[in-house]
Design an enzyme around this catalytic site. Structure first.
Site, PDB file in Angstrom:
ATOM      1  CB  CYS A   1       4.877  -5.758   9.665  1.00  0.00           C
ATOM      2  SG  CYS A   1       6.010  -4.932  10.795  1.00  0.00           S
TER       3      CYS A   1
ATOM      4  CD  GLU B   1      -2.421  -1.268   2.725  1.00  0.00           C
ATOM      5  OE1 GLU B   1      -3.021  -2.305   2.993  1.00  0.00           O
ATOM      6  OE2 GLU B   1      -2.383  -0.281   3.476  1.00  0.00           O
TER       7      GLU B   1
ATOM      8  CB  CYS C   1       0.112   0.109   8.532  1.00  0.00           C
ATOM      9  SG  CYS C   1       0.705   1.568   9.315  1.00  0.00           S
TER      10      CYS C   1
ATOM     11  CB  CYS D   1       2.401   7.138   3.769  1.00  0.00           C
ATOM     12  SG  CYS D   1       2.600   5.902   5.038  1.00  0.00           S
TER      13      CYS D   1
ATOM     14  CB  CYS E   1       2.237  -3.448  16.747  1.00  0.00           C
ATOM     15  SG  CYS E   1       3.959  -2.931  16.748  1.00  0.00           S
TER      16      CYS E   1
ATOM     17  CB  CYS F   1      -0.144  -2.762  13.476  1.00  0.00           C
ATOM     18  SG  CYS F   1       0.445  -2.319  11.837  1.00  0.00           S
TER      19      CYS F   1
ATOM     20  CB  SER G   1       7.809   5.745  11.296  1.00  0.00           C
ATOM     21  OG  SER G   1       7.109   5.402  12.471  1.00  0.00           O
TER      22      SER G   1
ATOM     23  N   GLY H   1       5.264  -2.451   7.131  1.00  0.00           N
ATOM     24  CA  GLY H   1       6.611  -2.947   7.384  1.00  0.00           C
ATOM     25  C   GLY H   1       7.386  -2.136   8.396  1.00  0.00           C
ATOM     26  CD  GLU H   2      10.855  -1.170  12.328  1.00  0.00           C
ATOM     27  OE1 GLU H   2       9.824  -0.745  12.880  1.00  0.00           O
ATOM     28  OE2 GLU H   2      11.876  -0.456  12.152  1.00  0.00           O
TER      29      GLU H   2
ATOM     30  CB  SER I   1       5.918   3.369  17.021  1.00  0.00           C
ATOM     31  OG  SER I   1       5.802   3.846  15.707  1.00  0.00           O
ATOM     32  CG  LEU I   2       7.329   5.901  23.570  1.00  0.00           C
ATOM     33  CD1 LEU I   2       8.664   5.261  23.261  1.00  0.00           C
ATOM     34  CD2 LEU I   2       7.522   7.354  24.015  1.00  0.00           C
ATOM     35  CG  HIS I   3       2.270   2.958  20.206  1.00  0.00           C
ATOM     36  ND1 HIS I   3       2.024   4.167  19.600  1.00  0.00           N
ATOM     37  CD2 HIS I   3       2.656   2.126  19.222  1.00  0.00           C
ATOM     38  CE1 HIS I   3       2.245   4.057  18.308  1.00  0.00           C
ATOM     39  NE2 HIS I   3       2.636   2.838  18.046  1.00  0.00           N
TER      40      HIS I   3
END
Ligand code: SAH
Length: 351
Positions: free
Chosen positions: A116, A96, A337, A109, A120, A123, A195, A163-164, A218-220
């Site tokens: 991924c 995407e 995502c 983006c 998470c 996600c 990111s 993805g990471e 990305s903390l969250h």
């Protein structure tokens, strides 16, 4: 099943690599420059468009290389102007790419992997399963896909799609250096944001690249137990070490880190959570970007109410934290995502 031999994407090759291809085929070096111009600057995706290149060289190259590593399968748009494309790759996988308009600029983006591995909880990319990492050409090719579809060049680039990025470090870095190349699209490093979910070795490597790329983390959650539940990567790279790596990144690059914080009702959105977050970030020069959860079917969570979101934001601001709120752009085009790929794949019996 053996993967089909894929053709190399021209979008992922350096000028020097194109030159080596030209010279190996007995072509003069300036042919490589012409090819680079077609692919990188003019966004050509078909050999026929490249009218000034010898037909014999093009047909020989076409056996091993492609100017079209990604083709549009589906396009969606929402009322706010966010557009999203599902792009098909040479081996049948898809990714995407999203274009988000702001008042005076647009941001594209990009995805870095098909699926991924980070897992998470909220996600959709992880839920769709992991297939493979993208090549630099498939990453850069998403930018050109957007240029071709819109007739305009996006201003900013964020590596926040599927993805990471640091799980595909080398190809991601190559794609950044190609987008940033002065003879190519020449996108300024400060207009490019990576990111990460918190892959510490990636942060440390990026700090040493001599690039002024923006870093988002990305903390969250700032509570080890809670972050572990939301993001399995917390087990491998715990918060205290992650924050130390971020501090070192700022020291090395003079760039502030942006912390992404997805707000989930009743999970990480209380006044206490905001106070804890402010306490952890006080020693930093940084920004916090709040993202209300975009609902995904596989995760039983919701975004907080508007009032709760604003309260969270105000609690941070009152404690001296620089904070922005990302409006859930693209919600109705499934812009979180991995949602579009997931939908595309769901009906397939092999899933
Ligand atoms: N893997 C990278 C980049 C991709 S995700 C990373 O984790 O940073 C980009 C951002 O969107 C991350 O902050 C991610 O946690 C967030 N995100 C993913 N799914 C979401 C959802 N359903 N709602 C809100 N934010 C989400």
């Amino acid at each position: 099943m053996l993967a089909r031999q894929m053709k190399t994407a021209l979008q992922g090759l350096w000028p020097e690599e194109l030159q080596a291809l030209a010279l190996a085929a007995g072509q003069p070096a300036f042919r490589a420059k012409q090819l680079w111009q077609w692919v990188q600057v003019r966004g050509a995706t078909r050999w026929e468009q490249m009218g000034n290149l010898p037909a014999a060289w093009k047909s020989a190259l076409a056996a091993t290389h492609t100017p079209e590593p990604i083709r549009i399968i589906k396009e969606t748009a929402d009322a706010g102007g966010t557009r999203k494309w599902l792009g098909g790759l040479d081996d049948g996988e898809c990714v995407e790419t999203v274009l988000i308009p702001a008042r005076d600029w647009t941001t594209v983006c990009l995805s870095t992997q098909v699926g991924c591995r980070m897992g998470c909880a909220f996600c959709a990319s992880a839920k769709g399963g992991f297939a493979r990492s993208l090549s630099a050409g498939e990453i850069v090719g998403q930018f050109q896909l957007v240029m071709a579809a819109t007739g305009r060049r996006p201003d900013n680039v964020v590596y926040m799609g599927m993805g990471e990025p640091f799980d595909n470090y080398d190809e991601v870095l190559k794609s950044i250096r190609i987008l940033n190349h002065p003879d190519g699209l020449n996108i300024g490093a400060r207009r490019i944001t990576i990111s990460t979910s918190g892959v510490i070795p990636g942060i440390r490597r990026l700090a040493g690249e001599g690039l002024q790329v923006e870093l988002s983390v990305s903390l969250h959650a700032v509570n080890h137990e809670l972050r572990r539940q939301l993001m399995p990567i917390e087990n491998k790279y715990p918060l205290t070490e992650l924050l130390a790596a971020c501090r070192d990144y700022t020291a090395a690059t003079k760039r502030f880190v942006t912390f992404e914080y997805t707000l989930i009702r009743g999970v990480n959105d209380s006044a206490r959570d905001a106070e804890e977050l402010a306490k952890h970030l006080r020693p930093f020069s940084c920004r916090v970007n709040l993202i209300p959860l975009s609902p995904v079917p596989e995760f039983a969570g919701e975004a907080p109410t508007r009032v709760a979101i604003e309260q969270f934001q105000q609690t941070l601001a009152a404690r001296g934290v620089s904070v922005t709120l990302r409006e859930s752009k693209g919600k109705d085009v499934n812009a979180a995502c991995g949602q579009l790929r997931r939908q595309h794949r769901l009906p397939q019996p092999s899933d």
